[in-house]
Design a protein around this motif. Structure first.
Motif, mmCIF file in Angstrom:
data_model
loop_
_atom_site.group_PDB
_atom_site.id
_atom_site.type_symbol
_atom_site.label_atom_id
_atom_site.label_comp_id
_atom_site.label_asym_id
_atom_site.label_seq_id
_atom_site.Cartn_x
_atom_site.Cartn_y
_atom_site.Cartn_z
ATOM 1 N N VAL A 240 10.882 1.219 4.140
ATOM 2 C CA VAL A 240 11.227 1.296 2.720
ATOM 3 C C VAL A 240 11.092 2.754 2.280
ATOM 4 N N ASN A 241 12.128 3.275 1.655
ATOM 5 C CA ASN A 241 12.122 4.669 1.221
ATOM 6 C C ASN A 241 11.572 4.759 -0.201
ATOM 7 N N LEU A 242 10.350 5.265 -0.318
ATOM 8 C CA LEU A 242 9.747 5.488 -1.633
ATOM 9 C C LEU A 242 9.519 6.975 -1.810
ATOM 10 N N ASP A 243 10.077 7.534 -2.891
ATOM 11 C CA ASP A 243 9.825 8.960 -3.119
ATOM 12 C C ASP A 243 8.449 9.132 -3.769
ATOM 13 N N ASN A 244 7.997 10.377 -3.843
ATOM 14 C CA ASN A 244 6.652 10.655 -4.350
ATOM 15 C C ASN A 244 6.472 10.227 -5.805
ATOM 16 N N ARG A 245 7.535 10.270 -6.578
ATOM 17 C CA ARG A 245 7.431 9.850 -7.979
ATOM 18 C C ARG A 245 7.072 8.376 -8.078
ATOM 19 N N ILE A 246 7.736 7.551 -7.298
ATOM 20 C CA ILE A 246 7.465 6.115 -7.312
ATOM 21 C C ILE A 246 6.064 5.838 -6.764
ATOM 22 N N ILE A 247 5.693 6.542 -5.705
ATOM 23 C CA ILE A 247 4.348 6.358 -5.139
ATOM 24 C C ILE A 247 3.286 6.704 -6.166
ATOM 25 N N ASN A 248 3.503 7.792 -6.904
ATOM 26 C CA ASN A 248 2.550 8.177 -7.951
ATOM 27 C C ASN A 248 2.478 7.129 -9.051
ATOM 28 N N LEU A 249 3.623 6.583 -9.451
ATOM 29 C CA LEU A 249 3.646 5.554 -10.484
ATOM 30 C C LEU A 249 2.957 4.277 -10.006
ATOM 31 N N LEU A 250 3.226 3.907 -8.767
ATOM 32 C CA LEU A 250 2.558 2.742 -8.189
ATOM 33 C C LEU A 250 1.043 2.908 -8.215
ATOM 34 N N HIS A 251 0.608 4.095 -7.827
ATOM 35 C CA HIS A 251 -0.832 4.341 -7.752
ATOM 36 C C HIS A 251 -1.454 4.408 -9.152
ATOM 37 N N GLN A 252 -0.749 4.979 -10.105
ATOM 38 C CA GLN A 252 -1.257 5.017 -11.473
ATOM 39 C C GLN A 252 -1.443 3.609 -12.028
ATOM 40 N N GLN A 253 -0.452 2.743 -11.755
ATOM 41 C CA GLN A 253 -0.556 1.374 -12.247
ATOM 42 C C GLN A 253 -1.668 0.619 -11.517
ATOM 43 N N LYS A 254 -1.818 0.914 -10.234
ATOM 44 C CA LYS A 254 -2.921 0.321 -9.469
ATOM 45 C C LYS A 254 -4.257 0.699 -10.079
ATOM 46 N N GLN A 255 -4.406 1.956 -10.498
ATOM 47 C CA GLN A 255 -5.646 2.408 -11.113
ATOM 48 C C GLN A 255 -5.927 1.642 -12.410
ATOM 49 N N LYS A 256 -4.884 1.368 -13.150
ATOM 50 C CA LYS A 256 -5.034 0.604 -14.395
ATOM 51 C C LYS A 256 -5.559 -0.799 -14.089
ATOM 52 N N TYR A 257 -4.950 -1.459 -13.106
ATOM 53 C CA TYR A 257 -5.399 -2.804 -12.742
ATOM 54 C C TYR A 257 -6.823 -2.781 -12.191
ATOM 55 N N TYR A 258 -7.159 -1.717 -11.459
ATOM 56 C CA TYR A 258 -8.509 -1.600 -10.903
ATOM 57 C C TYR A 258 -9.540 -1.509 -12.034
ATOM 58 N N GLN A 259 -9.228 -0.750 -13.072
ATOM 59 C CA GLN A 259 -10.129 -0.658 -14.227
ATOM 60 C C GLN A 259 -10.358 -2.036 -14.841
ATOM 61 N N GLU A 260 -9.287 -2.804 -14.949
ATOM 62 C CA GLU A 260 -9.397 -4.143 -15.533
ATOM 63 C C GLU A 260 -10.282 -5.048 -14.681
ATOM 64 N N ILE A 261 -10.132 -4.934 -13.352
ATOM 65 C CA ILE A 261 -10.957 -5.743 -12.451
ATOM 66 C C ILE A 261 -12.422 -5.357 -12.582
ATOM 67 N N LEU A 262 -12.693 -4.055 -12.647
ATOM 68 C CA LEU A 262 -14.079 -3.594 -12.810
ATOM 69 C C LEU A 262 -14.686 -4.124 -14.103
ATOM 70 N N HIS A 263 -13.933 -4.014 -15.192
ATOM 71 C CA HIS A 263 -14.460 -4.416 -16.491
ATOM 72 C C HIS A 263 -14.599 -5.932 -16.607
ATOM 73 N N SER A 264 -13.936 -6.664 -15.720
ATOM 74 C CA SER A 264 -14.075 -8.130 -15.736
ATOM 75 C C SER A 264 -15.436 -8.571 -15.200
ATOM 76 N N GLY A 265 -16.116 -7.651 -14.507
ATOM 77 C CA GLY A 265 -17.425 -7.977 -13.946
ATOM 78 C C GLY A 265 -17.375 -8.733 -12.639
ATOM 79 N N SER A 266 -16.214 -8.793 -12.000
ATOM 80 C CA SER A 266 -16.078 -9.579 -10.764
ATOM 81 C C SER A 266 -16.552 -8.826 -9.521
ATOM 82 N N ILE A 267 -16.843 -7.522 -9.677
ATOM 83 C CA ILE A 267 -17.329 -6.729 -8.546
ATOM 84 C C ILE A 267 -18.795 -6.374 -8.791
ATOM 85 N N SER A 268 -19.628 -6.685 -7.820
ATOM 86 C CA SER A 268 -21.046 -6.372 -7.951
ATOM 87 C C SER A 268 -21.473 -5.454 -6.809
#
Length: 247
Positions: free
Chosen positions: A67-95
């Motif tokens: 799959v051909n992903l340019d750096n812009r898409i990879i950066n956007l994917l990772h930024q959105q991943k970081q957003k979801y990660y924050q939500e998971i942390l704040h949910s308290g599901s990780i100890s």
């Protein structure tokens, strides 16, 4: 006898199971939002953890899938991943992993400097620390993250920088890691290392010295720390346990 002065903690997998229960799930949510038919199960993600850095893992996996992903898409994917990660942390599901809070507070009470040395971002580090220590005085003196280095683990740059910034000396310091690449990075910077093996690993990775102490956890009053390799210390890992490793 060397007095233990500084402990360098890895974060993901060592302090908490953020990899499988946090980052992996956040990646999958990001992939779904971008309409990528990718799902990283635990076996796949465990394999990809040998690739340091989230963006590098995306790039590597895309190449595997042709799959051909340019750096812009990879950066956007990772930024959105970081957003979801924050939500998971704040949910308290990780100890924190077993014994981590106990040992962190014991070291803090002993006036031992503690630094986090990770390939994660500052955002991820701050999110986890704020969630866990929001009602406590932070026991950590500083951290070295993805943004601070050019080379990721297993390269020792992050440890070299942390050692310099903390004014530590390798002979009175120790690293706590969970993986082969973390062990290699710490060892290359002349630090003695305790490995508390990642909970998703079924066996000790090849490349870790057979005399190296590897435990299943740091242990607590109800669950002893089991030595998987190396000389067994106490039933739980304490300040004295760590000090004995540097002498």
């Amino acid at each position: 006898m060397n007095r233990l002065h500084t402990v360098f903690w890895d974060l993901d997998g060592t302090m908490a199971d953020t990899e499988m229960m946090g980052h992996r799930k956040a990646f999958n949510q990001s992939f779904s939002e971008f309409h990528l038919d990718w799902t990283w199960d635990k076996n796949t993600y465990s394999r990809l953890l040998s690739i340091p850095g989230g963006k590098n893992r995306i790039k590597y996996f895309a190449k595997e899938k042709n799959v051909n992903l340019d750096n812009r898409i990879i950066n956007l994917l990772h930024q959105q991943k970081q957003k979801y990660y924050q939500e998971i942390l704040h949910s308290g599901s990780i100890s924190l992993r077993r014994g981590v809070m106990r040992l962190v507070l014991e070291l803090y009470a002993r006036n031992t400097n503690q630094w986090i040395v990770t390939t994660s971002s500052k955002l991820a580090v701050k999110a986890l620390l704020n969630k866990i220590f929001s009602r406590r005085v932070s026991p950590f003196n500083g951290y070295t993250t993805f943004e601070d280095v050019l080379e990721l683990k297993p390269h020792p740059e992050a440890y070299f920088k942390a050692i310099k910034n903390s004014s530590a000396e390798p002979n009175n310091s120790l690293a706590i890691e969970d993986s082969l690449i973390g062990y290699q990075a710490a060892s290359a910077s002349k630090l003695k290392t305790l490995i508390t093996l990642s909970p998703w690993l079924k066996k000790i990775p090849e490349g870790i010295n057979e005399t190296q102490l590897v435990v299943d956890s740091l242990g607590d009053q109800d669950n002893a720390s089991v030595a998987l390799q190396g000389n067994r210390l106490d039933s739980i890992i304490t300040y004295e346990s760590l000090q004995s490793l540097i002498n």
